[in-house]
Design a protein around this motif. Structure first.
Motif, PDB file in Angstrom:
ATOM      1  N   ARG A 142      17.172  -8.690   9.076  1.00 21.32           N
ATOM      2  CA  ARG A 142      18.359  -7.932   8.687  1.00 21.32           C
ATOM      3  C   ARG A 142      18.153  -7.204   7.363  1.00 21.32           C
ATOM      4  O   ARG A 142      18.602  -6.077   7.185  1.00 21.32           O
ATOM      5  N   ARG A 143      17.442  -7.857   6.407  1.00 25.13           N
ATOM      6  CA  ARG A 143      17.182  -7.196   5.132  1.00 25.13           C
ATOM      7  C   ARG A 143      16.237  -6.010   5.317  1.00 25.13           C
ATOM      8  O   ARG A 143      16.386  -4.978   4.667  1.00 25.13           O
ATOM      9  N   ARG A 144      15.270  -6.132   6.215  1.00 19.06           N
ATOM     10  CA  ARG A 144      14.388  -4.997   6.496  1.00 19.06           C
ATOM     11  C   ARG A 144      15.181  -3.841   7.084  1.00 19.06           C
ATOM     12  O   ARG A 144      14.947  -2.672   6.751  1.00 19.06           O
ATOM     13  N   LEU A 145      16.144  -4.171   7.958  1.00 18.14           N
ATOM     14  CA  LEU A 145      16.991  -3.130   8.532  1.00 18.14           C
ATOM     15  C   LEU A 145      17.854  -2.487   7.442  1.00 18.14           C
ATOM     16  O   LEU A 145      18.026  -1.260   7.415  1.00 18.14           O
ATOM     17  N   ASP A 146      18.399  -3.296   6.532  1.00 11.67           N
ATOM     18  CA  ASP A 146      19.220  -2.764   5.443  1.00 11.67           C
ATOM     19  C   ASP A 146      18.428  -1.761   4.601  1.00 11.67           C
ATOM     20  O   ASP A 146      18.920  -0.678   4.267  1.00 11.67           O
ATOM     21  N   ILE A 147      17.192  -2.136   4.252  1.00 10.95           N
ATOM     22  CA  ILE A 147      16.373  -1.248   3.416  1.00 10.95           C
ATOM     23  C   ILE A 147      16.001   0.007   4.189  1.00 10.95           C
ATOM     24  O   ILE A 147      16.044   1.122   3.650  1.00 10.95           O
ATOM     25  N   ALA A 148      15.641  -0.140   5.462  1.00  8.89           N
ATOM     26  CA  ALA A 148      15.312   1.034   6.278  1.00  8.89           C
ATOM     27  C   ALA A 148      16.496   1.982   6.356  1.00  8.89           C
ATOM     28  O   ALA A 148      16.336   3.208   6.262  1.00  8.89           O
ATOM     29  N   THR A 149      17.700   1.432   6.498  1.00  9.26           N
ATOM     30  CA  THR A 149      18.899   2.269   6.565  1.00  9.26           C
ATOM     31  C   THR A 149      19.101   3.033   5.254  1.00  9.26           C
ATOM     32  O   THR A 149      19.495   4.205   5.253  1.00  9.26           O
ATOM     33  N   GLY A 150      18.812   2.368   4.125  1.00 10.16           N
ATOM     34  CA  GLY A 150      18.953   3.033   2.839  1.00 10.16           C
ATOM     35  C   GLY A 150      17.921   4.110   2.588  1.00 10.16           C
ATOM     36  O   GLY A 150      18.068   4.918   1.665  1.00 10.16           O
ATOM     37  N   LEU A 151      16.865   4.145   3.418  1.00  7.99           N
ATOM     38  CA  LEU A 151      15.781   5.108   3.221  1.00  7.99           C
ATOM     39  C   LEU A 151      15.811   6.258   4.233  1.00  7.99           C
ATOM     40  O   LEU A 151      14.920   7.106   4.215  1.00  7.99           O
ATOM     41  N   VAL A 152      16.813   6.285   5.088  1.00  5.35           N
ATOM     42  CA  VAL A 152      16.867   7.282   6.162  1.00  5.35           C
ATOM     43  C   VAL A 152      16.706   8.697   5.627  1.00  5.35           C
ATOM     44  O   VAL A 152      15.968   9.519   6.190  1.00  5.35           O
ATOM     45  N   HIS A 153      17.368   9.025   4.521  1.00  4.96           N
ATOM     46  CA  HIS A 153      17.369  10.395   4.007  1.00  4.96           C
ATOM     47  C   HIS A 153      16.292  10.638   2.952  1.00  4.96           C
ATOM     48  O   HIS A 153      16.330  11.627   2.237  1.00  4.96           O
ATOM     49  N   ARG A 154      15.306   9.723   2.870  1.00  5.02           N
ATOM     50  CA  ARG A 154      14.177   9.837   1.940  1.00  5.02           C
ATOM     51  C   ARG A 154      14.652  10.019   0.491  1.00  5.02           C
ATOM     52  O   ARG A 154      14.354  11.025  -0.155  1.00  5.02           O
ATOM     53  N   PRO A 155      15.366   9.050  -0.045  1.00  2.00           N
ATOM     54  CA  PRO A 155      15.883   9.171  -1.413  1.00  2.00           C
ATOM     55  C   PRO A 155      14.768   9.090  -2.445  1.00  2.00           C
ATOM     56  O   PRO A 155      13.692   8.530  -2.183  1.00  2.00           O
ATOM     57  N   ARG A 156      15.049   9.627  -3.618  1.00  2.00           N
ATOM     58  CA  ARG A 156      14.091   9.544  -4.727  1.00  2.00           C
ATOM     59  C   ARG A 156      14.254   8.250  -5.501  1.00  2.00           C
ATOM     60  O   ARG A 156      13.309   7.772  -6.135  1.00  2.00           O
ATOM     61  N   GLY A 166      18.934 -15.526  -0.299  1.00  2.00           N
ATOM     62  CA  GLY A 166      19.102 -16.277   0.930  1.00  2.00           C
ATOM     63  C   GLY A 166      17.914 -16.269   1.870  1.00  2.00           C
ATOM     64  O   GLY A 166      17.975 -16.899   2.928  1.00  2.00           O
ATOM     65  N   LEU A 167      16.825 -15.588   1.513  1.00  2.00           N
ATOM     66  CA  LEU A 167      15.663 -15.544   2.392  1.00  2.00           C
ATOM     67  C   LEU A 167      14.724 -16.709   2.103  1.00  2.00           C
ATOM     68  O   LEU A 167      14.653 -17.214   0.976  1.00  2.00           O
ATOM     69  N   ASP A 168      13.966 -17.124   3.117  1.00  2.00           N
ATOM     70  CA  ASP A 168      12.970 -18.165   2.906  1.00  2.00           C
ATOM     71  C   ASP A 168      11.772 -17.566   2.166  1.00  2.00           C
ATOM     72  O   ASP A 168      11.625 -16.338   2.094  1.00  2.00           O
ATOM     73  N   PRO A 169      10.901 -18.399   1.579  1.00  2.00           N
ATOM     74  CA  PRO A 169       9.788 -17.882   0.762  1.00  2.00           C
ATOM     75  C   PRO A 169       8.898 -16.880   1.485  1.00  2.00           C
ATOM     76  O   PRO A 169       8.460 -15.887   0.883  1.00  2.00           O
ATOM     77  N   GLN A 170       8.618 -17.110   2.778  1.00  2.00           N
ATOM     78  CA  GLN A 170       7.757 -16.175   3.506  1.00  2.00           C
ATOM     79  C   GLN A 170       8.431 -14.826   3.674  1.00  2.00           C
ATOM     80  O   GLN A 170       7.798 -13.777   3.474  1.00  2.00           O
ATOM     81  N   ALA A 171       9.717 -14.821   4.012  1.00  2.00           N
ATOM     82  CA  ALA A 171      10.442 -13.565   4.174  1.00  2.00           C
ATOM     83  C   ALA A 171      10.543 -12.827   2.840  1.00  2.00           C
ATOM     84  O   ALA A 171      10.458 -11.594   2.794  1.00  2.00           O
ATOM     85  N   ARG A 172      10.728 -13.568   1.744  1.00  2.00           N
ATOM     86  CA  ARG A 172      10.778 -12.936   0.425  1.00  2.00           C
ATOM     87  C   ARG A 172       9.453 -12.251   0.106  1.00  2.00           C
ATOM     88  O   ARG A 172       9.423 -11.112  -0.364  1.00  2.00           O
ATOM     89  N   ALA A 173       8.341 -12.954   0.360  1.00  2.00           N
ATOM     90  CA  ALA A 173       7.021 -12.387   0.064  1.00  2.00           C
ATOM     91  C   ALA A 173       6.775 -11.123   0.880  1.00  2.00           C
ATOM     92  O   ALA A 173       6.226 -10.134   0.370  1.00  2.00           O
ATOM     93  N   HIS A 174       7.182 -11.126   2.155  1.00  2.00           N
ATOM     94  CA  HIS A 174       7.012  -9.938   2.991  1.00  2.00           C
ATOM     95  C   HIS A 174       7.853  -8.779   2.463  1.00  2.00           C
ATOM     96  O   HIS A 174       7.394  -7.623   2.444  1.00  2.00           O
ATOM     97  N   LEU A 175       9.065  -9.079   2.013  1.00  2.00           N
ATOM     98  CA  LEU A 175       9.924  -8.015   1.511  1.00  2.00           C
ATOM     99  C   LEU A 175       9.366  -7.430   0.220  1.00  2.00           C
ATOM    100  O   LEU A 175       9.470  -6.225  -0.022  1.00  2.00           O
ATOM    101  N   TRP A 176       8.752  -8.275  -0.610  1.00  2.00           N
ATOM    102  CA  TRP A 176       8.110  -7.763  -1.825  1.00  2.00           C
ATOM    103  C   TRP A 176       7.034  -6.733  -1.463  1.00  2.00           C
ATOM    104  O   TRP A 176       6.867  -5.734  -2.161  1.00  2.00           O
ATOM    105  N   GLU A 177       6.291  -6.997  -0.382  1.00  2.00           N
ATOM    106  CA  GLU A 177       5.244  -6.066   0.043  1.00  2.00           C
ATOM    107  C   GLU A 177       5.846  -4.707   0.384  1.00  2.00           C
ATOM    108  O   GLU A 177       5.290  -3.657   0.014  1.00  2.00           O
ATOM    109  N   TYR A 178       6.972  -4.702   1.073  1.00  2.00           N
ATOM    110  CA  TYR A 178       7.619  -3.442   1.427  1.00  2.00           C
ATOM    111  C   TYR A 178       8.092  -2.706   0.177  1.00  2.00           C
ATOM    112  O   TYR A 178       7.962  -1.485   0.067  1.00  2.00           O
ATOM    113  N   VAL A 179       8.649  -3.446  -0.772  1.00  2.00           N
ATOM    114  CA  VAL A 179       9.142  -2.817  -1.995  1.00  2.00           C
ATOM    115  C   VAL A 179       7.989  -2.178  -2.765  1.00  2.00           C
ATOM    116  O   VAL A 179       8.093  -1.035  -3.233  1.00  2.00           O
TER     117      VAL A 179
END
Length: 334
Positions: A142-156, A166-179
């Motif tokens: 769901r957090r990946r979807l939230d971030i993808a939605t915020g990037l739809v219009h290619r913001p600066r 609220g994410l488990d350690p593995q999900a947090r680490a994966h999200l850091w990679e996306y950021v």
């Protein structure tokens, strides 16, 4: 990319006026990941709400992506993305519909919206989830979807409010990679609020420490930790009198604190100096039971700056001024 000068915001309640933000000034350069640290009620979310044009400041000015947050509100919104802590996707909607609808709201044609949704789904590993209802997704999905939605219009500029709460350690680490990828591959500027000090330490180029509605420190995580005087070295002895002998040895630039059986002191870059220190003690004939070196953390920094740990709220904080706004404030919202 973000410039705030004297930004302030007050809330009217039935009992009093709450000064949630009291003259915040800071800059965020293009391509930076900057973390906002502070306890509940410190003013983090209120500051972000002003920078994203959700509420107007009581005083002060700010520019985001080169546009004034009051005079050029529409231009600011066109150049930013915002991902709130609670997310914005409808629980009963399909993930793919959320992405396509967001793209359509930004003026894209149906074919362009569909193509952009597919592009983001591939980048954020959502391709197999597009036909699923949002309510059926895991917290990380769901957090990946939230971030993808915020990037739809290619913001600066992208604002992330507690992105891994609220994410488990593995999900947090994966999200850091996306950021990190957003900054490294797309040159995006990111401002995130977080209560996780390890997250700020590992992810952010700089951190802003806010408390009582004011920024009380701003620097790189390494510089803030170094400001505490270096690593903590603890030398333990067992024989009576050895602690005093250890303390009498000359450790340049240190002020040993001697307790029964223990000598401790702060030393910058202790790991590289430790062999020399041990040689001095060995030459003095002082046996040690143990040696421990502890590097300072951002929690130590926060404790030094505010007198309390980040997780410990103040009794006088009262209601969270960055939370739901009273009716008199909602009237300011666009």
């Amino acid at each position: 990319m973000i410039s705030a000068r004297g930004l302030a915001r007050s809330f009217k309640t039935r009992a009093a006026v709450v000064d949630a933000v009291r003259g915040v000034s800071f800059d965020v350069d293009a391509g930076e990941i900057v973390g906002f640290l502070g306890p509940n009620g410190a003013g983090k979310t209120t500051t972000v709400r002003m920078l994203t044009t959700l509420i107007a400041p009581s005083s002060g000015t700010a520019q985001v992506a080169g546009f004034d947050i009051v005079a050029n509100r529409d231009q600011v919104r066109a150049h930013i993305g915002m991902v709130s802590q609670t997310g914005g996707a409808g629980l009963n909607h399909r993930a793919g519909d959320e992405l396509r609808t967001q793209a359509r709201l930004h003026g894209m044609s149906r074919p362009t919206a569909a193509a952009r949704a597919q592009e983001l789904a591939e980048e954020f590993r959502l391709t197999d989830l597009l036909e699923r209802q949002v309510s059926s997704l895991s917290g990380g999905e769901r957090r990946r979807l939230d971030i993808a939605t915020g990037l739809v219009h290619r913001p600066r500029v992208l604002f992330l409010d507690e992105p891994t709460a609220g994410l488990d350690p593995q999900a947090r680490a994966h999200l850091w990679e996306y950021v990190r990828r957003l900054r490294d591959q797309h040159g995006m500027t990111l401002l995130l609020t977080t209560h996780y000090l390890d997250e700020a330490d590992l992810l952010c180029d700089r951190v802003l420490v806010i408390d009582g509605g004011k920024v009380i420190a701003a620097d790189t995580p390494a510089a803030l930790k170094s400001s505490l005087g270096g690593d903590l070295v603890v030398l333990a002895t067992s024989r009576p009198g050895d602690a005093a002998r250890v303390a009498s040895c000359h450790f340049p630039g240190t002020e040993p604190d001697t307790r029964p059986g223990v000598v401790q002191f702060h030393l910058r870059d202790a790991q590289s100096h430790l062999p020399e220190l041990l040689r001095v003690l060995d030459a003095s004939g002082v046996p040690l039971d143990s040696v421990a070196v502890t590097r300072p953390s951002l929690d130590d920094v926060f404790l030094s700056l505010t007198g309390r740990a980040l997780s410990a709220p103040r009794a006088e904080d009262g209601p969270h001024p960055s939370g739901p706004a009273p009716e008199s404030v909602l009237a300011d919202a666009p």
